[in-house]
Each structure stands twice: as structure tokens, then as C-alpha cells.
Design an enzyme around this catalytic site. Structure first.
Site, PDB file in Angstrom:
ATOM      1  N   GLU A 137      -4.074  -5.721   9.168  1.00  0.00           N
ATOM      2  CA  GLU A 137      -4.265  -5.304   7.699  1.00  0.00           C
ATOM      3  C   GLU A 137      -3.959  -6.527   6.823  1.00  0.00           C
ATOM      4  OE1 GLU A 137      -1.232  -2.238   6.854  1.00  0.00           O
ATOM      5  OE2 GLU A 137      -1.804  -2.278   4.629  1.00  0.00           O
ATOM      6  N   ASP A 168       6.264  -5.431   4.260  1.00  0.00           N
ATOM      7  CA  ASP A 168       5.250  -4.710   4.833  1.00  0.00           C
ATOM      8  C   ASP A 168       4.184  -5.507   5.390  1.00  0.00           C
ATOM      9  OD1 ASP A 168       3.663  -2.675   5.402  1.00  0.00           O
ATOM     10  OD2 ASP A 168       3.014  -2.117   3.606  1.00  0.00           O
ATOM     11  N   GLU A 197       6.163   6.724   0.874  1.00  0.00           N
ATOM     12  CA  GLU A 197       4.854   6.911   0.393  1.00  0.00           C
ATOM     13  C   GLU A 197       4.472   8.302   0.259  1.00  0.00           C
ATOM     14  OE1 GLU A 197       3.074   2.588   1.765  1.00  0.00           O
ATOM     15  OE2 GLU A 197       2.781   4.026   3.040  1.00  0.00           O
TER      16      GLU A 197
HETATM   17  C1  BDP Z   1       1.218   0.036   4.943  1.00  0.00           C
HETATM   18  C2  BDP Z   1      -0.022   0.781   5.075  1.00  0.00           C
HETATM   19  C3  BDP Z   1      -0.121   2.041   5.079  1.00  0.00           C
HETATM   20  C4  BDP Z   1       0.905   2.851   5.869  1.00  0.00           C
HETATM   21  C5  BDP Z   1       2.175   2.070   5.761  1.00  0.00           C
HETATM   22  C6  BDP Z   1       3.306   2.480   6.855  1.00  0.00           C
HETATM   23  O1  BDP Z   1      -0.646  -0.082   3.990  1.00  0.00           O
HETATM   24  O2  BDP Z   1      -1.559   2.462   5.328  1.00  0.00           O
HETATM   25  O3  BDP Z   1       0.679   3.974   5.852  1.00  0.00           O
HETATM   26  O4  BDP Z   1       2.146   0.818   5.588  1.00  0.00           O
HETATM   27  O5  BDP Z   1       3.504   1.648   7.635  1.00  0.00           O
HETATM   28  O6  BDP Z   1       1.177  -1.148   5.709  1.00  0.00           O
HETATM   29  O7  BDP Z   1       3.556   3.830   6.742  1.00  0.00           O
END
Ligand code: BDP
Length: 722
Positions: free
Chosen positions: A415, A387, A313
Site C-alpha cells: 500500500e 500504518d 476508521e
Molecule cells: C490502512 C488502509 C485501510 C485499512 C486500514 C486497516 O489504508 O484501507 O482499512 O489500514 O488496517 O492502511 O484497517
């Protein structure tokens, strides 16, 4: 006359005062450590007799905590002042310590028991010696004594018989760590309980009482580490100004056995070190990290180590320099090793090039690296491959890296499970993953055995939970969010505990001992996660939530910068059917699992229905186990989810009077919001999928309240946690 009058007013004053005390608002701050006087007279009698005096010999910061906690807790629970002494003349006493700190304990011949419990374990025993009756909390270390004290308190808080104790206990997992996704500006990524606990501006001088209560709560459930900062890291935290602040927190937490960890931004050598590169094989970079680590240890001699999110990301990482994840992890591991620190390198990675199936990415990148990580590295793997969805099959990396210690990463913050407003007790979800069989070494090779090191003989073991804590007065926003923090700690210590027993302890300690209340609320909690799955993502659907903030439904999300950030990528609905084909005819992500699993999950007839659309793309008329068509089954699941929320509301409403007004009302209001959320999920998803299925919602089910256009037009602003 005057004297009688003043006596009467004194009485009145005392009565008023005690009324005020008993009616003090229950704001949830005290968590499961409420320590109000216990209701059962029989238990009180037993406890008062055997625990009226507490003998703790020796001194250390941790033993001071033990003394303070026992004094406060016993004083409250027993409803009488409790003395802590070094020597007691009483016939029945509570004695706590190690053979090194206490001559009395040394004389009680507990060596054989203590040998089995290691550094953090303890024994709780009832012993008669020299005409006295002792309730003993003994351990090899002061920290073990603290953990044993909390265990004893839990027995009292849940009103157990303590007359003949024979408890021997030690953690199954070594590193039990909270991951705070907290930013230096005090916002919390995916945090729904206010701002960060860490008041960086006032640190290091100002030590908020919260820090101590945070440490007490964590120690009471066995958590022994905290990563203070977000995985999307800011390298500033590694500068001296911030290290002084981190040191203040580490000093505060140390007596409670909690070590501090930080997230390390991979590009820190460039950002704060003024180097031109962060290439893990560059000698200057290697030297920079070594010096940085040495500097950190000058502030914090027991610093735990680093958690790293790299090449995921948009975060920088070793792949920016054509190096592997192992090169990156080993760079830091090498710097930390002489100091006893560890690296938790996350496997939540995905490529800049959108892969054919994101579920395959982590395995594809990490499996070939098995055996190439240094000894003080753990690869931290999310419970599932996408996720933190309401339900995911276990991550295929578990069981697939026999030469690399894998650390579990659960998400405690909700989340994708209704955030701060929905009640979802997560222990059943954590347990589901831990109990899953990887078949790595034949049947019975559960994820739990991978994590506790027993399957592949890892000596380094760990479990992480992404925290749901913020500076809301009650810590977790939803009063039932506290149960998830609690359950994570308890399971990290002992994954063999059942969700039911954890819920039951928590309810008694947090709310009430009333048997009817305990039974009904436990029941409500036990079904709550499945309820959320039903109204959000039944039958293996996943990743169909609202864009960005992830609150509410968004199955229509498409045309975003990355296909694997959209919903249509995951549900693949067409007029013919729905679901992600991950079998041989599709992405074949299934091939990342053991052959036994492939055989079972690869066939829709034998695939557990909860994973059906995770692995298969099926026609709308496919016959499900209930005999209904897939479309009708979807309608039933979504509707069933809403009905279950209504059932939770009913259960809760009947608890009025059995629980304090404040929390009763809070939960009631939140359940009303949850019912609205559930209806919105049901209606939006069914109306949207109906545009493909072109089939009616079964007559007998409640009809959507609004049009699809209405749901698609909703655009909530400033949803917390982004
Ligand atoms: C996702 C989230 C994000 C996190 C990412 C992570 O939306 O905010 O940074 O995982 O785990 O679930 O790095």
C-alpha cells in the site's frame, strides 16, 4: 521411402512439440512451484537414484495431496515418471508418512525425533535398514508429512545434497495467517493484483482450480489459515447463503491444513440479526453470537474464528456502547471457545476525536486492558504504530502486554511501498521489526520473542500478513511481489531465517539457478526496500503520500476531515525545521517504550538516523552523521533513492537471456515505471520542503524535472485498491 518420410515427420513433430513446451510463456502462474527439470546433472543423478520410487502407505485427503504433489513435482524436477506405491522392491526409495499411517515408518525408530516436532513438524532423514536406503519424510500427523514433503521439494528445487539428511523442523508460531482485504463484490481494498480470488457468485458449486493452487502454494510455505474477507467487514458473509460458499472454500483448503476465518462486523446482530443493539453485555446479543457461531460450525467444523476491526476508521465496536475492546473481544471469544475457535482483535484503532498523536492511541487504549482478555483472544498489532509505512519503529505495544498474546500484523500488499509497480523485497522490513529489542524483560527481549510466545510464555501465538494476492494471472501483479508472499510464509514459520536465504531460495525456485543471476538479483532485492524508503520517506519521515489512493507523493496534503489523515500533521515542516517531536517536549509517545529505548531514541545524537524525524523536530541546519546539514542530507537521501532504482535497472538489464523473455520484459517495464515514480517522489518532496527550508538543492545533485505546482496538480484517477 514412405516410412522414412513419416518417421522424419514424426521426429519433426516431436521436436516441435518439445520446443513448444520449453518455450511455453512463463506467465508466473506457477509461482515458486515450477517443477521444471533441474539443470545439474550430478544432482539429477543423485535424486533419480534415491527418489525414483515413492512409498506412501495409508490414505487420507492430506496424504492424497502428498502423493499428488510428490508425483507431479518429482516427475517434473527429475524429468522422469515417478511411481507412488504402497510397497516397493527397490533398494533406494523415498518413504513418507506417520507411524500411524505407515508400518515402515513405525519400524524405523523415529519416536525420539518425532516427539520433538509437535503436530505440524517433521523430520527428514536418510536411513539404512534391511539392506535398503530410505529417504524418509516422517511426522506425527499427515499435515506434518505434507510440510515435510514441501521441505524436501525445496531442497531439490534449490539443488541441495540429500544423501545424508538430518532435518528436524517445526513452526515457531502457531497461527500463520493471510488476511485478505477482499470485499464480497470482489474488489480488494489495497489490492493491486486484480480482483479477489473468491468468486462468490459461482460458489459453492464452482471450485476454481485457483483455489487448489492457492492452497498448494500456501501449504508449501507453512501458511495454515486464511481470513477470507476485508477487515472493513460486511455482515452478509455471516448469512447462510454466504456460509455455504465459505464452507466450499473451507472444504477445498482442509486437506492442505488451511483453516478458514472470517471478519466479524460488530454490528451484525443489528444488521442481520434484527436486534436493536450490538452491546456486548446485552443477553440477547450474547445469545445471538453464540447461535451464529454454532451455525457456522455446523457448516465448517474446523472454522478458525474471527478477525475484528472495531472502533477504528468508522467501524462499529463496543465503544459505541461505552464498553471496552476487551468486552467486545470476550463476547466473541466466549461463543467460539467451546468450538476451539479464536478471536484476533485488532489494535489498529483510533479515536473519533483526533488525538494529540495518533502513534500513541493503540497503546493508550490497550495497555490498560492487559490481562482482561479471554484465553482464546489474540490482540493483532501492526508492526508499527502509524500504518504500514515504508519504515516505522516497532509498535510500543510489543513487550507492553505480558498477559495478552499479541499477534503480528504485517502488510504484504505494498500500500505504501509503491503498490503494484515498485519492486520492494519486504523480508528485511519484516526482519527489522522482529529483531527489534523491546527491552521488556531486559536486553534481548526482541519482538520475535514476544510473537513466538517465548518472552511472556504465551501459548497462543500468531503472525498475520495482509495479502497481496489477486486474480492476476501471476497472482501478485509485480513478479517480485511473489517473493513477499513467500517471505511472509517462511518467516511466520521460522523467524530466524535470514532475508538472504529466503531470497536465494525464492530466486532459484522462481527464476533460475544461474549463480551470477542468483547473486545479482539477490543483491538487488536486498537493497530494494531501503531504496524505497530513501525516495519516499527518508530519515524517519512518514505518512506523506498521496491522498486516499496513497500512490505517489503528497507532503502538501492538509485541511482534511481529520488532522491525522493529513501529511502536514506528520512532517510538521516550518521555516525552522522538520519532524514530529515525540519526546518529552512534544507528544512524548516515546514514553510508551522501555526506559533503555527512551534514553537512546530520546536524544537526536543517539537516535538511529532512520528514526530521526519520527521522534524529533530538528532545525534545517542540524548536523547529521554524514557531516551534512539535515536539509542537504534529505536531498542526498532522496537522490540516492533514485540512483538506486537506476542501479536496479542496470542489474536487471544485464540478466537478459538468463531468464525467460516474458518476465524479463515485465520487470524491465516495471523498473522503468519505478524510476519515474522515484523521481517524482524526490522532486515533489524536495521542492515542497524547500518552500520551508529555503535552501538550495546541492549543486552536484540532479535538479527536479518539473515545478512544485506541476507535481501538486497531478491527480491520478482510478488508482486500484481504494
Ligand atoms: C490502512 C488502509 C485501510 C485499512 C486500514 C486497516 O489504508 O484501507 O482499512 O489500514 O488496517 O492502511 O484497517
Amino acid at each position: 521411402m514412405i516410412r522414412t518420410k513419416s518417421f522424419l515427420s514424426l521426429l519433426l513433430l516431436t521436436a516441435l512439440l518439445s520446443l513448444q513446451l520449453t518455450t511455453r510463456a512463463e506467465d508466473g502462474y506457477r509461482l515458486w512451484q515450477r517443477y521444471d527439470q533441474l539443470p545439474s546433472k550430478n544432482h539429477l543423478k543423485q535424486y533419480r537414484q534415491s527418489l525414483g520410487e515413492v512409498m506412501v502407505q495409508g490414505s487420507s485427503p492430506t496424504l492424497t495431496v502428498v502423493k499428488e504433489e510428490l508425483q507431479t513435482a518429482l516427475g517434473g524436477l527429475l524429468g522422469q515418471p515417478v511411481t507412488i506405491t504402497e510397497n516397493s522392491r527397490k533398494k533406494e526409495i523415498l518413504v513418507a508418512g506417520t507411524p500411524a499411517s505407515s508400518a515402515l515408518i513405525k519400524g524405523l525408530n523415529l519416536e525420539a525425533d518425532l516427539q520433538k516436532v509437535g503436530k505440524e513438524g517433521y523430520v527428514l532423514v536418510s536411513k539404512k535398514a534391511g539392506g535398503k536406503k530410505y529417504t524418509v519424510i516422517a511426522a506425527n500427523t499427515d499435515l506434518g508429512v505434507l510440510y515435510g514433503s514441501f521441505h524436501l521439494l525445496r531442497l531439490l528445487q534449490t539443488q541441495q545434497d540429500i544423501s545424508n539428511l538430518q532435518v528436524s523442523n517445526s513452526p515457531k508460531v502457531q497461527h500463520r495467517i493471510l488476511n485478505h482485504w477482499d470485499n464480497l463484490d470482489r474488489t480488494v481494498e489495497r489490492g493491486y493484483a486484480g480482483f479477489s480470488l473468491w468468486d462468490w457468485h459461482k460458489l459453492p458449486q464452482y471450485i476454481d482450480q485457483r483455489y487448489l493452487d492457492y492452497a498448494r502454494a500456501n501449504a508449501s510455505i507453512g501458511i495454515n489459515g486464511t481470513v477470507l474477507t476485508n477487515v472493513n467487514a460486511n455482515s452478509l458473509v455471516l448469512t447462510p447463503d454466504y456460509l455455504r460458499k465459505v464452507k466450499a472454500l473451507a472444504d477445498t483448503f482442509r486437506p492442505y491444513g488451511i483453516r478458514v476465518y472470517l471478519t466479524a462486523r460488530f454490528s451484525s446482530p443489528i444488521e442481520i440479526g434484527k436486534l436493536k443493539t450490538a452491546d456486548p453485555l446485552n443477553p440477547e446479543v450474547i445469545a445471538w453470537w453464540k447461535n451464529k457461531v454454532d451455525e457456522i460450525y455446523r457448516y465448517i467444523p474446523d472454522f478458525g474464528g474471527f478477525l475484528v476491526k472495531a472502533n477504528s476508521e468508522g467501524q462499529p465496536g463496543p465503544q459505541n456502547y461505552n464498553r471496552s475492546h476487551a468486552d467486545g473481544a470476550n463476547l466473541l471469544a466466549q461463543a467460539l471457545a467451546p468450538k476451539g475457535g479464536i478471536v484476533m482483535w485488532r489494535a489498529f484503532v483510533y479515536d473519533n476525536n483526533v488525538p494529540e498523536d495518533r502513534a500513541k492511541q493503540a497503546y493508550t487504549e490497550f495497555k490498560p486492558l492487559d490481562g482482561t482478555f479471554k484465553q482464546n483472544v489474540m490482540v493483532q498489532v501492526k508492526n508499527g504504530a502509524i500504518d504500514f509505512q515504508p519504515r516505522e519503529p516497532f509498535h510500543p505495544l510489543f513487550g507492553a502486554m505480558p498477559k495478552t498474546p499479541l499477534m503480528m500484523e504485517f502488510q504484504i500488499t505494498q500500500e505504501y511501498l509503491g503498490q503494484g509497480t515498485n519492486l520492494a523485497y519486504l523480508a528485511p522490513m519484516f526482519k527489522e521489526t522482529l529483531a527489534a529489542d523491546t527491552y521488556a524483560n531486559g536486553k534481548g527481549s526482541t519482538v520475535a520473542k514476544v510473537i513466538d510466545g517465548s518472552l511472556h510464555n504465551y501459548s497462543l501465538t500468531g503472525m498475520a500478513g495482509v495479502s497481496n494476492i489477486g486474480n492476476d494471472r501471476n497472482w501478485t501483479s509485480h513478479p517480485f511481489g511473489q517473493a513477499n508472499w513467500y517471505a511472509f510464509g517462511r518467516l511466520a514459520w521460522d523467524h530466524s531465517l535470514t532475508s538472504e536465504e529466503i531470497a536465494e531460495e525464492w530466486i532459484k525456485m522462481t527464476f533460475s539457478h544461474d549463480p551470477g543471476f542468483v547473486a545479482q538479483v539477490k543483491n538487488m532485492m536486498m537493497g530494494s526496500r531501503e531504496t524505497v524508503v530513501n525516495y519516499m520517506t527518508p530519515l524517519g519521515l512518514h505518512h506523506i503520500m498521496g491522498w486516499d489512493h496513497h500512490y505517489g507523493p503528497g507532503p502538501w496534503i492538509k485541511d482534511k476531515p481529520r488532522a491525522d489523515w493529513t501529511s502536514v500533521y506528520y512532517h510538521r515542516a516550518t521555516e525552522k525545521g522538520i519532524g514530529f517531536d515525540r519526546t518529552k517536549t512534544g507528544s512524548n509517545a516515546l514514553a510508551q517504550y522501555a526506559p533503555d529505548i527512551q534514553a537512546q531514541w530520546g536524544n537526536p545524537a543517539t537516535c538511529p538516523e532512520e528514526f530521526l524525524l519520527w521522534f524529533h523536530h530538528l532545525p534545517w541546519d542540524y548536523k547529521t552523521k554524514s557531516g551534512r546539514t539535515l536539509w542537504n542530507e534529505l536531498c542526498y537521501r532522496y537522490s540516492g533513492g533514485v540512483d538506486s532504482v537506476r542501479a536496479m535497472q542496470k542489474t536487471w538489464n544485464t540478466q537478459q537471456g538468463k531468464v525467460d523473455k516474458e518476465r524479463f520484459k515485465q520487470v524491465q517495464m516495471l523498473l522503468t515505471m519505478q524510476e519515474q515514480d522515484a523521481k517524482m517522489w524526490r522532486d515533489a518532496c524536495l521542492l515542497y520542503f524547500q518552500t520551508f527550508s529555503k535552501r538550495p538543492i546541492p549543486q552536484e545533485l540532479e535538479k527536479p524535472a518539473n515545478t512544485l505546482e506541476y507535481y501538486m496538480s497531478l491527480d491520478p484517477k482510478f488508482v486500484p485498491g481504494i
